[in-house]
Write a protein that holds these residues in place. Structure first.
Motif, mmCIF file in Angstrom:
data_model
loop_
_atom_site.group_PDB
_atom_site.id
_atom_site.type_symbol
_atom_site.label_atom_id
_atom_site.label_comp_id
_atom_site.label_asym_id
_atom_site.label_seq_id
_atom_site.Cartn_x
_atom_site.Cartn_y
_atom_site.Cartn_z
ATOM 1 N N ASP A 152 0.823 -1.206 0.000
ATOM 2 C CA ASP A 152 0.000 0.000 0.000
ATOM 3 C C ASP A 152 0.858 1.256 0.000
ATOM 4 O O ASP A 152 0.513 2.275 -0.605
ATOM 5 N N ALA A 153 1.994 1.195 0.711
ATOM 6 C CA ALA A 153 2.864 2.369 0.782
ATOM 7 C C ALA A 153 3.712 2.508 -0.484
ATOM 8 O O ALA A 153 4.407 3.502 -0.662
ATOM 9 N N GLY A 154 3.652 1.505 -1.332
ATOM 10 C CA GLY A 154 4.394 1.553 -2.590
ATOM 11 C C GLY A 154 5.903 1.483 -2.417
ATOM 12 O O GLY A 154 6.667 2.009 -3.229
ATOM 13 N N HIS A 155 6.348 0.824 -1.342
ATOM 14 C CA HIS A 155 7.797 0.735 -1.106
ATOM 15 C C HIS A 155 8.478 -0.152 -2.133
ATOM 16 O O HIS A 155 7.912 -1.138 -2.605
ATOM 17 N N GLN A 156 9.708 0.206 -2.464
ATOM 18 C CA GLN A 156 10.574 -0.655 -3.262
ATOM 19 C C GLN A 156 11.650 -1.197 -2.330
ATOM 20 O O GLN A 156 11.995 -0.552 -1.344
ATOM 21 N N ALA A 157 12.201 -2.358 -2.685
ATOM 22 C CA ALA A 157 13.280 -2.916 -1.868
ATOM 23 C C ALA A 157 14.462 -1.954 -1.873
ATOM 24 O O ALA A 157 14.777 -1.337 -2.892
ATOM 25 N N GLN A 158 15.104 -1.812 -0.707
ATOM 26 C CA GLN A 158 16.325 -1.016 -0.612
ATOM 27 C C GLN A 158 17.422 -1.685 -1.434
ATOM 28 O O GLN A 158 17.376 -2.882 -1.694
ATOM 29 N N ASP A 159 18.405 -0.903 -1.809
ATOM 30 C CA ASP A 159 19.588 -1.487 -2.424
ATOM 31 C C ASP A 159 20.443 -2.095 -1.307
ATOM 32 O O ASP A 159 21.057 -1.379 -0.521
#
Lengths: 583, 172
Positions: free
Chosen positions: A338-345
């Motif tokens: 829902d927050a639209g997070h992408q995985a961190q590098d």
């Protein structure tokens, strides 16, 4: 008098109503009415063990392998006390179990009657809850609640102690419990603001680790699937406790192996250097943390646990999420998406982990004289059986840790071991219980020469019920883990740790109608394992292994994750009193 | 050589409502011994017309983390309805009842009676050479009274342990 039924009959009807198919038990004076009610009843199959300890562990193995509660039926006094170790084992490892114990007639309670023991008193602190039933009219309600308490929330054992007169006395019976109790309602979902906080912490972590435990297994296969989903979203590496093996596939590139005292170097170093630890269904056990003040010193910690009492018990956490692992994982995944997070590098973090992995901490010296290193025996057992996705149980000791390190699990409910209580003698009856619940599975008890003797009488149970369990003994003629500790901390004074007067395991197998196989040298290993798998009935393999092999890596008691001993390290053979005093 | 180390302790008053079923007191008292917690005092009585719910007040001490564990471990018991840490939630009232037997003659006897009036203690039994005083109050008030009586012929003390309740209009 159709509407009147005896307590024993109501008990059986209540068990059937709860979907019970198997009962592991042993008859005796105070449960004769129940055994009579079971006589000829096709709906419940009674598995007659050879000792009540075997009944309790078999029920645990059944529960662990099937996800359904295990049911035990034993008589009063010694029947109940013999089952106590298994009850305590289930309590520490959160295994759902309902134990029916017979009790002397109500009027004789407290009179030191024949085969009387204060079962409710004895089991009070090793059960999730226990009951003494005073009236058959209460029985259906109590059995219903007992199963709900055993299986809901943090699972555990529940004892129902039934005096003989209550089994015989009759009461009105309408076919089901008249009055359901609903006082037990554990919290299963975490508050949404806490979930949002957890998602934010995960989204910004540069060096996160998932530290998972038996709670993921207890939550069910869906929780294991959700764990993989969250791992895929975040890219964080995963380690697990002994109890949690199989919740995350060992074949996955981000699997770190087990953590803790005999965990891998990469798992323990990752815990030590992490900036975020997400503990999922584990409880910061002393075997996992090592020295507490040096445990994961720079990380923020999230703890998902259905048991509020596990939160902050030994390690202070920054964010507790009280709830069922599967449900909370689902909440976090939903929050993340829902927050639209992408995985961190996490490239740098994974590079550091690969550096630790390169230490190859599970390596062990090879033998050239034909001797079998126990680790190699496990590796070959794994390679030759993995296609069958076997269920593995263990006893307790070096062989257990080697199995945890060198046998690999890709799915939950395949690994049955006594983690919390560390009960020698668990593995054989647990394998029997698992085989009862999963008749087509390949079930192998990886055992040691000392542990296997603790419930060896259960060989007869497997024979009687035609259960094709396999027992693979790593025979080094020592209580290996005791010997190892004596070598490392008591200057090799091997006080009472030699397995003297071992039986001939092959002849023992044959005496019970099992097949016996002895493996002495490396060139016999693969053929011996294949012969074990190919035999349709139960088999004992007596695999003679290098006697003095130690289980490494190891965090000595009182040491930090960064102070692991690996094979080839200098080991002093002494330890100060502070360290000796730790368990 | 290794020595056993002590940690800083806090004193907390907990109230617990429970199903009034067989063995519940053993369960709670046993939880404290099994996990190495301390009980300074414990009072219990049923509080409903049906006699099916009891209220327990426990005074305990320990490091803050242990107090939190005690709270959580108590809540985990199936028959436990609710646990309130009065010290944490506060402010609260804590009262205790004591029976104090004092024997003596002459000036000591007169002084004991005079002090009893000051402390608002009731005389519930008397002979020509003794009194039993009934005193209700906060524990330190009772402590003070008992220590005064030591000089005046204290024979025996019986105390209930405290019953506690949160101040204000709301239930805990």
């Amino acid at each position: 008098m159709k509407s009147e039924r005896s307590g024993a009959e109501i008990l059986v009807e209540s068990l059937v109503a709860k979907g019970v198919e198997f009962v592991f038990g042993y008859p005796g004076g105070a449960v004769l009415p129940i055994y009579d009610a079971l006589f000829g009843d096709e709906r419940i199959r009674h598995i007659l063990v050879r000792h009540e300890a075997g009944a309790a562990h078999a029920a645990e193995g059944y529960a662990r392998a099937t996800g359904k509660p295990g049911v035990v039926l034993v008589t009063s006094g010694p029947g109940a006390t013999n089952a106590v170790t298994g009850i305590a084992d289930a309590f520490l490892d959160s295994i759902p179990m309902v134990v029916i114990t017979g009790q002397v007639p109500t009027a004789l309670i407290g009179s030191d009657a024949f085969q009387e023991a204060d079962t409710v008193g004895i089991t009070r602190h090793c059960t999730k809850h226990n009951y003494l039933v005073k009236d058959p009219a209460e029985l259906a309600t109590i059995i219903d609640e007992a199963f709900r308490i055993a299986t809901e929330g943090r699972p555990g054992p529940v004892v129902v102690d039934i005096p003989k007169d209550v089994q015989i006395a009759s009461t009105r019976w309408t076919g089901q419990a008249t009055q359901m109790r609903n006082r037990y309602a554990p919290q299963v979902e975490a508050p949404s603001d806490a979930i949002a906080q957890a998602v934010a912490m995960l989204a910004t972590a540069k060096a996160p680790v998932f530290y998972t435990g038996g709670g993921v297994i207890n939550s069910g296969p869906e929780a294991a699937r959700l764990l993989q989903e969250l791992q895929t979203l975040t890219g964080a590496p995963v380690t697990s406790t002994l109890m949690g093996l199989g919740a995350f596939p060992a074949a996955h590139k981000d699997w770190l192996g087990m953590l803790g005292m005999h965990g891998t170097y990469e798992a323990n170093m990752a815990m030590n250097r992490a900036d975020l630890v997400v503990c999922i269904g584990a409880r910061f056990d002393d075997r996992v943390t090592g020295r507490l003040d040096a445990f994961s010193p720079d990380s923020r910690k999230i703890h998902i646990d259905i048991d509020r009492a596990s939160i902050n018990k030994t390690v202070r956490v920054d964010l507790p999420l009280v709830g069922d692992c599967g449900r909370v994982l689902h909440q976090i995944i939903t929050g993340w998406l829902d927050a639209g997070h992408q995985a961190q590098d996490l490239t740098e973090w994974h590079a550091r982990i690969n550096g630790w992995r390169a230490r190859n901490s599970l390596a062990y010296p090879k033998r050239t004289n034909g001797e079998i290193m126990p680790q190699l025996a496990i590796e070959r057992l794994y390679e030759l059986t993995k296609d069958r996705e076997p269920i593995i149980s263990t006893e307790v000791g070096q062989h257990q840790m080697w199995a945890a390190q060198h046998f690999h699990f890709d799915r939950p409910n395949k690994w049955l071991t006594s983690g919390g209580l560390g009960t020698m003698g668990y593995g054989l009856p647990a394998a029997i219980g698992a085989q009862v619940g999963c008749p087509d599975a390949l079930v192998i008890d990886i055992a040691g020469d000392a542990s296997i003797q603790m419930n060896i009488q259960e060989l007869g149970t497997a024979t009687q019920f035609r259960l094709p369990v396999k027992v693979f003994i790593l025979n080094n003629e020592w209580m290996g883990m005791v010997r190892q500790w004596q070598e490392l901390t008591y200057e090799s004074r091997y006080s009472s740790s030699y397995s003297d007067a071992l039986p001939d395991f092959v002849k023992l197998a044959e005496a019970y109608g099992w097949k016996g196989i002895q493996i002495d040298t490396l060139d016999q290993l693969d053929d011996g394992i294949r012969a074990m798998i190919d035999h349709p009935g139960p088999v004992i393999v007596d695999c003679r292994v290098t006697k003095e092999a130690n289980c490494f890596p190891m965090i000595p008691s009182g040491a930090a994750h960064t102070d692991m001993i690996l094979y080839g390290d200098e080991v002093a053979g002494t330890m100060d009193d502070e360290a000796k005093a730790l368990v | 050589m290794m020595k056993i180390k002590a940690e800083a302790q806090e004193r907390h008053v907990l109230t617990i409502t429970v199903d009034n079923e067989a063995g519940i007191l053993a369960k709670i008292a046993g939880l404290f011994t099994a996990r190495g917690y301390n009980i300074d005092s414990l009072t219990v009585a049923d509080i409903t017309d049906e006699h099916d719910v009891s209220r327990i007040t426990i005074v305990t001490h320990g490091p803050p983390a242990v107090i939190d564990q005690i709270h959580a471990q108590l809540e985990r018991l199936v028959p436990v309805h609710k646990v309130t840490d009065l010290t944490e939630v506060g402010p609260y009232v804590a009262r205790e009842l004591a029976l104090i037997k004092v024997a003596g003659k002459g000036e000591n006897r007169v002084e004991a009676l005079r002090l009893a009036e000051v402390f608002r203690a009731n005389v519930v039994d008397t002979t020509t050479s003794s009194f039993i005083f009934e005193l209700t109050g906060a524990p330190d008030k009772i402590d003070t009274f008992v220590s005064l009586m030591k000089e005046l012929g204290l024979v025996e003390v019986g105390r209930t342990g405290i019953v506690g309740m949160i101040r204000g209009a709301e239930a805990a």
